[in-house]
Every structure is written in C-alpha cells, then in structure tokens.
Design a protein around this motif. Sequence first.
Motif, mmCIF file in Angstrom:
data_model
loop_
_atom_site.group_PDB
_atom_site.id
_atom_site.type_symbol
_atom_site.label_atom_id
_atom_site.label_comp_id
_atom_site.label_asym_id
_atom_site.label_seq_id
_atom_site.Cartn_x
_atom_site.Cartn_y
_atom_site.Cartn_z
ATOM 1 N N LEU A 1 -8.529 3.298 11.578
ATOM 2 C CA LEU A 1 -8.943 4.872 10.415
ATOM 3 C C LEU A 1 -9.246 6.231 11.303
ATOM 4 N N ILE A 2 -8.516 7.057 10.178
ATOM 5 C CA ILE A 2 -8.766 8.607 10.981
ATOM 6 C C ILE A 2 -10.044 9.374 9.933
ATOM 7 N N GLY A 3 -10.652 9.624 10.586
ATOM 8 C CA GLY A 3 -12.532 10.203 9.543
ATOM 9 C C GLY A 3 -12.740 10.281 8.856
ATOM 10 N N GLY A 4 -12.319 8.096 9.015
ATOM 11 C CA GLY A 4 -13.376 7.298 8.396
ATOM 12 C C GLY A 4 -13.376 7.685 6.835
ATOM 13 N N LYS A 5 -11.790 8.202 6.858
ATOM 14 C CA LYS A 5 -10.851 7.609 5.176
ATOM 15 C C LYS A 5 -9.535 7.495 4.469
ATOM 16 N N PHE A 6 -8.880 7.936 5.914
ATOM 17 C CA PHE A 6 -7.393 7.583 6.052
ATOM 18 C C PHE A 6 -7.015 6.795 6.977
ATOM 19 N N ARG A 7 -6.265 5.545 6.540
ATOM 20 C CA ARG A 7 -5.853 4.416 7.710
ATOM 21 C C ARG A 7 -4.501 4.886 7.708
ATOM 22 N N VAL A 8 -3.832 4.648 9.341
ATOM 23 C CA VAL A 8 -2.345 4.420 9.666
ATOM 24 C C VAL A 8 -2.052 3.453 9.610
ATOM 25 N N LEU A 9 -0.483 3.524 8.085
ATOM 26 C CA LEU A 9 0.246 1.896 7.999
ATOM 27 C C LEU A 9 1.616 2.241 8.995
ATOM 28 N N SER A 10 2.323 3.383 9.221
ATOM 29 C CA SER A 10 3.740 3.155 10.336
ATOM 30 C C SER A 10 3.615 4.406 10.767
ATOM 31 N N ILE A 11 4.158 3.592 12.537
ATOM 32 C CA ILE A 11 4.447 5.189 13.140
ATOM 33 C C ILE A 11 6.419 5.194 13.424
ATOM 34 N N SER A 12 6.992 6.523 13.205
ATOM 35 C CA SER A 12 8.267 6.381 13.462
ATOM 36 C C SER A 12 7.783 7.800 14.620
ATOM 37 N N GLU A 13 9.524 8.044 14.806
ATOM 38 C CA GLU A 13 9.458 9.515 15.778
ATOM 39 C C GLU A 13 10.222 10.963 14.936
ATOM 40 N N LYS A 14 9.679 10.289 13.456
ATOM 41 C CA LYS A 14 10.217 11.588 12.192
ATOM 42 C C LYS A 14 8.875 11.346 11.617
ATOM 43 N N GLU A 15 7.698 10.645 11.492
ATOM 44 C CA GLU A 15 6.938 10.794 10.385
ATOM 45 C C GLU A 15 5.731 10.139 10.468
ATOM 46 N N VAL A 16 4.559 9.780 10.169
ATOM 47 C CA VAL A 16 3.912 9.239 10.166
ATOM 48 C C VAL A 16 2.719 8.417 8.949
ATOM 49 N N VAL A 17 2.554 7.439 8.777
ATOM 50 C CA VAL A 17 2.176 7.410 6.706
ATOM 51 C C VAL A 17 0.621 6.658 7.363
ATOM 52 N N VAL A 18 0.000 7.551 6.202
ATOM 53 C CA VAL A 18 -1.267 7.184 6.295
ATOM 54 C C VAL A 18 -2.387 7.298 4.823
ATOM 55 N N ILE A 19 -2.332 5.933 4.276
ATOM 56 C CA ILE A 19 -3.385 5.844 2.913
ATOM 57 C C ILE A 19 -3.972 5.967 3.175
ATOM 58 N N ASP A 20 -4.715 6.690 1.585
ATOM 59 C CA ASP A 20 -6.214 6.974 1.512
ATOM 60 C C ASP A 20 -6.905 5.474 1.319
ATOM 61 N N ASN A 21 -7.861 4.967 2.015
ATOM 62 C CA ASN A 21 -9.120 4.002 1.954
ATOM 63 C C ASN A 21 -9.164 3.882 1.031
ATOM 64 N N ASN A 22 -10.165 4.861 0.038
ATOM 65 C CA ASN A 22 -10.816 4.896 -0.444
ATOM 66 C C ASN A 22 -9.840 5.185 -2.370
ATOM 67 N N LEU A 23 -8.769 5.920 -2.107
ATOM 68 C CA LEU A 23 -8.178 6.088 -3.479
ATOM 69 C C LEU A 23 -6.747 4.812 -3.356
ATOM 70 N N LYS A 24 -6.551 4.195 -2.047
ATOM 71 C CA LYS A 24 -5.425 3.824 -2.059
ATOM 72 C C LYS A 24 -4.108 4.585 -2.580
ATOM 73 N N ILE A 25 -4.056 5.928 -2.471
ATOM 74 C CA ILE A 25 -2.993 6.812 -2.067
ATOM 75 C C ILE A 25 -2.178 7.166 -1.303
ATOM 76 N N LYS A 26 -0.885 7.147 -0.951
ATOM 77 C CA LYS A 26 0.077 7.080 0.343
ATOM 78 C C LYS A 26 0.194 8.723 1.167
#
Length: 304
Positions: free
Chosen positions: A250-275
């Motif tokens: 959980l980054i900054g208490g708000k965004f959770r890391v979903l996936s990591i690759s060499e091109k991008e990192v996908v996170v989701i808003d833990n409250n709004l559920k927006i990626k």
Amino acid sequence: MQISDIRNPNERNKLILAGALGLVAVVFLWWTFFGFGSSSTKVTPRAAGQPTPSGPRRTTPAPAQTAAELPAATLSEMQVVNSDYPVVVVPEARRNIFAYYEPPPKVVEAPSVPAPTPTPTPPVLLASISPGNVYAGTGNFTLEVSGDKFSPQLRVVIDNNEFPTRYINPQQLSAPIPASVIQTSGTRQVMVRSADGKLYSNTTTLSIAEPPKPNYSYIGIIGKQRFVGDTAILLDKGNKDTLNVQRGDLIGGKFRVLSISEKEVVVIDNNLKIKHTLAMTSQGDRGNPLQRPTPRVESEDDEP
C-alpha cells in the motif's frame, strides 16, 4: 499799328480812361473770387432771363479766423479733445486646421424585442440528489432523488437519457446509474419526467470530478527470474524520495500495487477502486544511483 501821341491831350485822356477801366475790372474780379474780409458771400445779381450755368457751382472758402477774431463765448466753449485712448488689441481667433464638420450619426431605432414569456412552474419539484458529486471512472452507483409530487410514472433523466426508476414515495425516487455515464469529468443535468412529458420537474446538476492520481514516477525495477518477487523503484514527486515496493504493498495509505513489469506498474485506489498505470520513465537515468533502473540479475543458485 498807329502809335498814340501822348503829347496830344485827347490821346492822353483816352489812355488814362483805359487804365482806370482796367483797374476797376481788376478790383471787381478780386471782389468776386476772393472778397474783402467779410464772412458773407456776395451773390452777383443776374439779369432776368439770364440762363443758369449747368456746371458745378464753385464756392469761395471763407478765410481762416485767428483767435483774436473769435468771440469770447465761442472761446469758452472750446476745449482740448483727448485722443489718448487705450487701444484694445483683439487676438485673432484660433482655429484647428484639422477640424472639420462631421454630420451627426443617424439614429437607428433598435428593433423591439418582445417581452419573454415567463417559464411556467414545473408541476413536479426536484429538491436534491444523492450523491451530488462523484469521481469520474468509478463503477455503477445508485442515485437517490428527493422532492415532492412524485408518482410511479416518473423516470430519472440524465442529459436527456431515461433510466429505470423505482418509486419509493411521493417524496423519493431511486435509479441505478451505470459507470458509462461518469467515465469523463464534467457536469450532468438531472431531472424527472413522465414518458408523455406532461409531468416534469426542474433540473439540478450532478458534478463529476477527476479522481485523485498517484503522485509517483516508475523509474526502475529489481527483477528476478520469471518476475517472481520483483521490486519496483518509485520516485515520490513531492519530496523526491525513492520507494521500493512489491505486489500488494500500500503506497501512501491509498494506492495498492497490483502488478509490476519492465514497462509499467499498475496500482488501484484502495477506496474508489480506480486503477492507475505508472509507465516506466527515463528519469532514473540521472541523479542518485538508486534512482537508475537496475538490470535483471539471475539467482545465485541458477546454473548457466
């Protein structure tokens, strides 16, 4: 020509008479043209029947009088004329050589605008909606409508699109709103009305705001074989600190890391559920070595 003999008494008498006549003639002419000091003008009598000369009559000017000849009464009335008056100098009027006459503009009558017809009061009252503010990109939600004089024939309308509506009571309605309505930020006009349009309400506004975005940059990765346990290096744009995160953190208490690759990192808003997607940037090529992308390394126990 015969010369008179002055020794002859008769001839001598004739010469004396002729000289006397000449003298008389000279005196008469002097009296006629110049006078003998009298102020009155002598008029020579004419014989009856003598024609009056047609030319201009010449008047002999009276001689100038001296101060001794003037009467005392006339001298007392005479006074010195003061001719030393101030001369008023009037300046020449100034004028602008560039000024010219311009005709007044023609008065154009403004077209008469008819008075607007007052808008009739809607037969249905829409007081409020809940929620009144949503974030763009969120999922489906239920819109609650409050007001008065509601009936089962009314439907919730957003930007002229009707949605299935549930009648609760004369003061409350509800309708499920799909996520497609709020994909972009902005405002939407909300009202309730019947299918035939005879019943309708006033309009209100549904505000759609941009969702909060993660303030991080993806600058590097510490990877292992088959991307198991990869670690992403993120740069905090606010304080320029670096973070090493893995999946599920959980980054900054708000965004959770979903996936990591060499091109991008996908996170989701833990409250709004927006990626949100953080693409790899070249910002880590400069500055602190910890901010530079780290090449993938093989496990120590792997054989070549």
